[in-house]
Scaffold this motif. Structure first.
Motif, PDB file in Angstrom:
ATOM      1  N   VAL A 252       6.167 -15.942 -15.134  1.00 52.21           N
ATOM      2  CA  VAL A 252       7.611 -15.740 -14.693  1.00 52.21           C
ATOM      3  C   VAL A 252       8.308 -17.062 -14.664  1.00 52.21           C
ATOM      4  CG1 VAL A 252       8.502 -15.846 -12.119  1.00 52.21           C
ATOM      5  CG2 VAL A 252       6.724 -14.015 -12.545  1.00 52.21           C
ATOM      6  N   ARG A 253       7.043 -17.922 -14.247  1.00 49.42           N
ATOM      7  CA  ARG A 253       8.649 -19.303 -14.867  1.00 49.42           C
ATOM      8  C   ARG A 253       8.737 -19.144 -16.331  1.00 49.42           C
ATOM      9  NH1 ARG A 253       3.988 -22.184 -14.852  1.00 49.42           N
ATOM     10  NH2 ARG A 253       4.364 -22.667 -11.750  1.00 49.42           N
ATOM     11  N   ALA A 254       7.979 -19.175 -17.098  1.00 50.12           N
ATOM     12  CA  ALA A 254       8.908 -18.635 -18.126  1.00 50.12           C
ATOM     13  C   ALA A 254       9.881 -18.014 -18.801  1.00 50.12           C
ATOM     14  CB  ALA A 254       7.539 -18.795 -19.201  1.00 50.12           C
ATOM     15  N   ALA A 255      10.203 -16.906 -18.166  1.00 54.27           N
ATOM     16  CA  ALA A 255      11.383 -16.066 -18.007  1.00 54.27           C
ATOM     17  C   ALA A 255      12.301 -16.537 -17.817  1.00 54.27           C
ATOM     18  CB  ALA A 255      10.989 -14.828 -17.248  1.00 54.27           C
ATOM     19  N   ALA A 256      11.889 -17.626 -16.129  1.00 51.45           N
ATOM     20  CA  ALA A 256      13.114 -18.120 -15.577  1.00 51.45           C
ATOM     21  C   ALA A 256      13.533 -19.247 -16.206  1.00 51.45           C
ATOM     22  CB  ALA A 256      12.685 -18.552 -13.683  1.00 51.45           C
ATOM     23  N   GLU A 257      12.300 -19.960 -17.075  1.00 53.49           N
ATOM     24  CA  GLU A 257      13.256 -21.039 -18.438  1.00 53.49           C
ATOM     25  C   GLU A 257      14.034 -20.776 -19.669  1.00 53.49           C
ATOM     26  OE1 GLU A 257       9.425 -22.850 -19.413  1.00 53.49           O
ATOM     27  OE2 GLU A 257       9.699 -24.090 -17.245  1.00 53.49           O
ATOM     28  N   ARG A 258      14.233 -19.320 -19.979  1.00 48.56           N
ATOM     29  CA  ARG A 258      14.509 -18.580 -20.743  1.00 48.56           C
ATOM     30  C   ARG A 258      16.067 -18.397 -20.005  1.00 48.56           C
ATOM     31  NH1 ARG A 258       9.199 -16.300 -21.285  1.00 48.56           N
ATOM     32  NH2 ARG A 258      10.964 -13.850 -20.534  1.00 48.56           N
ATOM     33  N   GLY A 259      15.851 -18.145 -18.959  1.00 50.24           N
ATOM     34  CA  GLY A 259      17.196 -17.442 -18.347  1.00 50.24           C
ATOM     35  C   GLY A 259      16.571 -15.664 -18.000  1.00 50.24           C
ATOM     36  N   GLU A 260      15.714 -15.627 -18.381  1.00 46.68           N
ATOM     37  CA  GLU A 260      15.447 -13.536 -17.966  1.00 46.68           C
ATOM     38  C   GLU A 260      14.585 -14.116 -16.569  1.00 46.68           C
ATOM     39  OE1 GLU A 260      13.110 -13.309 -21.715  1.00 46.68           O
ATOM     40  OE2 GLU A 260      15.060 -14.081 -22.264  1.00 46.68           O
ATOM     41  N   ALA A 261      14.450 -14.558 -15.305  1.00 53.31           N
ATOM     42  CA  ALA A 261      14.161 -14.246 -14.435  1.00 53.31           C
ATOM     43  C   ALA A 261      14.390 -12.477 -13.917  1.00 53.31           C
ATOM     44  CB  ALA A 261      13.755 -15.212 -13.734  1.00 53.31           C
ATOM     45  N   PRO A 262      14.107 -12.166 -12.981  1.00 51.38           N
ATOM     46  CA  PRO A 262      13.759 -10.784 -12.554  1.00 51.38           C
ATOM     47  C   PRO A 262      14.546 -10.993 -10.900  1.00 51.38           C
ATOM     48  CG  PRO A 262      11.447 -11.383 -12.426  1.00 51.38           C
ATOM     49  CD  PRO A 262      12.136 -12.501 -13.319  1.00 51.38           C
ATOM     50  N   ASN A 263      14.884 -10.062 -10.167  1.00 55.33           N
ATOM     51  CA  ASN A 263      14.480 -10.534  -8.391  1.00 55.33           C
ATOM     52  C   ASN A 263      13.884 -10.999  -8.062  1.00 55.33           C
ATOM     53  OD1 ASN A 263      18.088 -10.174  -9.197  1.00 55.33           O
ATOM     54  ND2 ASN A 263      17.236  -7.622  -8.631  1.00 55.33           N
ATOM     55  N   PHE A 264      14.136 -12.122  -7.307  1.00 53.43           N
ATOM     56  CA  PHE A 264      12.973 -12.462  -6.359  1.00 53.43           C
ATOM     57  C   PHE A 264      12.924 -11.613  -4.585  1.00 53.43           C
ATOM     58  CE2 PHE A 264      13.492 -15.528  -9.597  1.00 53.43           C
ATOM     59  CZ  PHE A 264      11.610 -15.451 -10.395  1.00 53.43           C
ATOM     60  N   TYR A 265      12.178 -11.539  -4.574  1.00 53.76           N
ATOM     61  CA  TYR A 265      12.222 -10.776  -2.876  1.00 53.76           C
ATOM     62  C   TYR A 265      10.881 -11.667  -2.234  1.00 53.76           C
ATOM     63  CZ  TYR A 265      14.047  -6.435  -4.923  1.00 53.76           C
ATOM     64  OH  TYR A 265      15.319  -6.072  -5.110  1.00 53.76           O
ATOM     65  N   ALA A 266      11.204 -11.983  -0.706  1.00 54.30           N
ATOM     66  CA  ALA A 266      10.592 -12.238   0.792  1.00 54.30           C
ATOM     67  C   ALA A 266       9.864 -11.544   1.297  1.00 54.30           C
ATOM     68  CB  ALA A 266      11.224 -13.858   0.873  1.00 54.30           C
ATOM     69  N   TYR A 267       8.900 -11.115   1.639  1.00 55.27           N
ATOM     70  CA  TYR A 267       9.214 -10.200   2.534  1.00 55.27           C
ATOM     71  C   TYR A 267       7.738 -10.493   3.488  1.00 55.27           C
ATOM     72  CZ  TYR A 267       5.216  -9.188  -0.885  1.00 55.27           C
ATOM     73  OH  TYR A 267       4.078  -9.006  -1.934  1.00 55.27           O
ATOM     74  N   GLY A 268       7.915  -9.663   4.796  1.00 55.80           N
ATOM     75  CA  GLY A 268       6.870 -10.594   6.092  1.00 55.80           C
ATOM     76  C   GLY A 268       5.805  -9.716   5.691  1.00 55.80           C
ATOM     77  N   ARG A 269       4.713 -10.184   6.395  1.00 53.17           N
ATOM     78  CA  ARG A 269       2.938  -9.386   6.519  1.00 53.17           C
ATOM     79  C   ARG A 269       2.941  -8.118   6.787  1.00 53.17           C
ATOM     80  NH1 ARG A 269       2.891 -14.801   4.794  1.00 53.17           N
ATOM     81  NH2 ARG A 269       1.374 -15.083   2.810  1.00 53.17           N
ATOM     82  N   LEU A 270       2.369  -7.164   6.393  1.00 51.81           N
ATOM     83  CA  LEU A 270       2.313  -6.412   7.751  1.00 51.81           C
ATOM     84  C   LEU A 270       1.288  -6.282   8.478  1.00 51.81           C
ATOM     85  CD1 LEU A 270       2.068  -3.328   5.880  1.00 51.81           C
ATOM     86  CD2 LEU A 270       3.807  -3.851   6.185  1.00 51.81           C
ATOM     87  N   PRO A 271       1.051  -5.921   9.996  1.00 52.22           N
ATOM     88  CA  PRO A 271       0.286  -6.590  10.963  1.00 52.22           C
ATOM     89  C   PRO A 271      -1.276  -5.799  10.311  1.00 52.22           C
ATOM     90  CG  PRO A 271       1.943  -4.922  11.562  1.00 52.22           C
ATOM     91  CD  PRO A 271       2.405  -4.757  10.635  1.00 52.22           C
ATOM     92  N   MET A 272      -2.827  -6.936  10.481  1.00 50.33           N
ATOM     93  CA  MET A 272      -3.656  -6.417  10.009  1.00 50.33           C
ATOM     94  C   MET A 272      -4.681  -6.691  10.893  1.00 50.33           C
ATOM     95  SD  MET A 272      -3.727  -4.476   7.216  1.00 50.33           S
ATOM     96  CE  MET A 272      -2.726  -4.293   5.888  1.00 50.33           C
ATOM     97  N   TRP A 273      -3.998  -6.807  12.339  1.00 47.77           N
ATOM     98  CA  TRP A 273      -4.973  -6.381  13.547  1.00 47.77           C
ATOM     99  C   TRP A 273      -5.901  -5.484  13.454  1.00 47.77           C
ATOM    100  CZ3 TRP A 273       0.599  -7.399  15.541  1.00 47.77           C
ATOM    101  CH2 TRP A 273       0.788  -8.678  15.635  1.00 47.77           C
TER     102      TRP A 273
END
Length: 503
Positions: A252-273
């Motif tokens: 992914v880092r290499a793709a970003a350096e080539r200007g070819e990075a995909p969309n990035f998403y942050a997401y919350g953890r599902l409860p695992m209580w």
């Protein structure tokens, strides 16, 4: 008849070209190649994965658009003309203002509420008046998840909350007006629990209660947020968040350096209580001084509902709030708001059946609250009657925030000398327009005259709910809301009759 709300939605300000739709898909029955794509499909063709979430979030409220086949309108309220319960059967005692609305929630440290209502988890728009009005009305309120992300002064150390000054400010919105009823409750989702939000709230902010969130009617999963670019993805991962794809992956880092990075998403953890963790965790927090424990549960599978109630009984949890579809959030997937979970009436009925069975086993269950689509006193009465004796209160979320927002706006218009035409017949000042201000003055003294208009609006709205409940209870000659039951309802449809027979 299809229950499909179609593929036009206020969530994204989309619309269909034709009024004639295909019932199953919700698409226009006549779809032309010349259409610029004003519907959900057209928007998706441009925004892709982003269109799963509403584009009209921010300073707005959003709720389900689906018309469920069974709701509280399928019941009428019963009425009686003989006798009285809860007071002597005399004309002076059996009066509307003698209907007792107070309830007590909890087990170890009971919390009194002045009427059978709570204001569920929220932390957007006019939260200051939402929480202040709850204190004035004498009911509980909950600080919604994601509160740490709202504080620019937040400091994290080793993945734990070290400084979160904003939380005290939020809690003070309630505590400033506290009059012996209700409680303000910070909510913690799975991720925030891992960050130590409960410990911080108790030890640094004097919180007496915490609500652990399993889910809500609009959001059974945690939200996904699209990040701006590769650098933003790296920064977000450094905070401990889950980021997809992993920006530190060499490919992914290499793709970003080539200007070819995909969309990035942050997401919350599902409860695992699980039971062992929660019982131990709650015990630890109680040793720190925590008095009350709340759970927030949505219309998940009945097996999960039963498991949550069993955990609550084992851990001596005080309150479990059950949130029925369709819900509202603004940070939930559009279709999740419309298409998942038990709607409120079936959810309440399902929980009641499970609770009866667990009580027969000898389990002592928590107080229970039902929420999900309530706005007026008739709906509150019906929910209390249908859910008796297990449900002690009803959650009013979006409606209470609507009261906070509209009253704040009216206050601003009064100050600007621009009173709306429809209100001019009621008065020309804050003193004359806000009709329940004398009740606040009676509770707090003359300082109530300087209270924020939005908070007065929440108090006044809940005062209307209280007055309406008194009328319906007195109509049934029941002068204590704890006496309400399914016999106070009249089913209007075969489905409602079947459900009521099961109660």
């Amino acid at each position: 008849m299809s229950l499909n709300p179609g593929i036009a939605s206020s969530f994204n300000e989309t619309k269909t070209r034709s009024h004639t739709l295909s019932p199953q898909s919700g698409m226009c029955s006549f779809c032309t190649a010349d259409c610029p794509g004003t519907c959900e499909i057209g928007l998706s063709a441009v925004l892709g994965a982003q269109s799963v979430y509403p584009t009209t979030t921010g300073n707005n409220q959003i709720a389900s658009e689906k018309d469920y086949p069974l709701d509280y309108s399928h019941f009428n309220i019963n009425g009686r003309v003989f006798g009285a319960q809860g007071v002597p059967a005399g004309t002076d005692q059996a009066a509307i203002f003698n209907v007792r609305l107070e309830r007590t929630l909890g087990r170890r440290h009971p919390v009194k509420i002045a009427l059978p209502v709570i204001l569920p988890a929220l932390l957007k728009m006019n939260w200051q008046d939402y929480f202040a009005g709850a204190a004035m009305a004498g009911v509980c309120c909950v600080i919604g998840e994601g509160s740490p992300s709202k504080d620019p002064a937040l400091q994290m150390r080793n993945g734990k909350i070290a400084e979160f000054p904003y939380l005290n400010e939020i809690m003070d919105a309630f505590r400033r007006y506290y009059r012996g009823y209700g409680q303000i409750v910070p909510q913690a989702n799975f991720e925030e629990d891992g960050q130590g939000l409960p410990e911080y709230a108790v030890s640094r902010c004097g919180a007496e209660a915490i609500e652990f969130k399993f889910g809500q009617s609009a959001k059974g999963t945690q939200p996904v947020t699209r990040l701006k670019d590769y650098d933003a993805a790296l920064k977000k991962k450094a905070t401990g968040a889950l980021v997809h794809p992993d920006p530190e992956d060499p490919a992914v880092r290499a793709a970003a350096e080539r200007g070819e990075a995909p969309n990035f998403y942050a997401y919350g953890r599902l409860p695992m209580w699980d039971e062992e963790y929660l019982v131990t965790r709650i015990g630890m927090l109680r040793d720190m001084g925590l008095k009350n424990v709340y759970f927030k549960m949505a219309g998940f599978d009945p097996v999960d509902i039963e498991r949550v109630l069993r955990i609550a009984a084992s851990a001596e949890v005080d309150v479990v709030t059950f949130d029925g579809a369709g819900g509202g959030s603004g940070y939930s997937p559009c279709k999740m708001m419309n298409e998942w979970g038990l709607p409120t009436v079936p959810l309440e009925s399902t929980v009641c059946g499970i609770a009866r069975r667990l009580r027969r086993e000898g389990l002592e269950l928590p107080s229970m609250v039902i929420t999900g689509g309530f706005a007026t006193e008739d709906q509150v009465f019906k929910a209390l009657a249908l859910g008796a004796p297990g449900f002690q209160a009803v959650g009013l979320c979006r409606a209470a925030m609507a009261a906070a927002n509209s009253a704040k706006k009216v206050g601003e218009l009064i100050e600007a000398g621009n009173i709306p035409t429809y209100l001019q017949k009621y008065g020309d000042s804050k003193e004359t327009l806000f009709a329940d201000l004398p009740d606040l003055r009676h509770l707090y003294g003359k300082e109530a005259e300087s209270f924020p208009a939005g908070a007065i609006g929440v108090f006044s709205y809940l005062n209307r709910i209280a007055m309406g409940l008194r009328h319906f209870a007195a109509l049934n000659r029941k002068f204590d809301v704890s006496l309400l039951g399914p016999d106070d309802l009249i089913p209007l449809t075969p489905e409602a009759a079947k459900l009521l027979a099961g109660r």
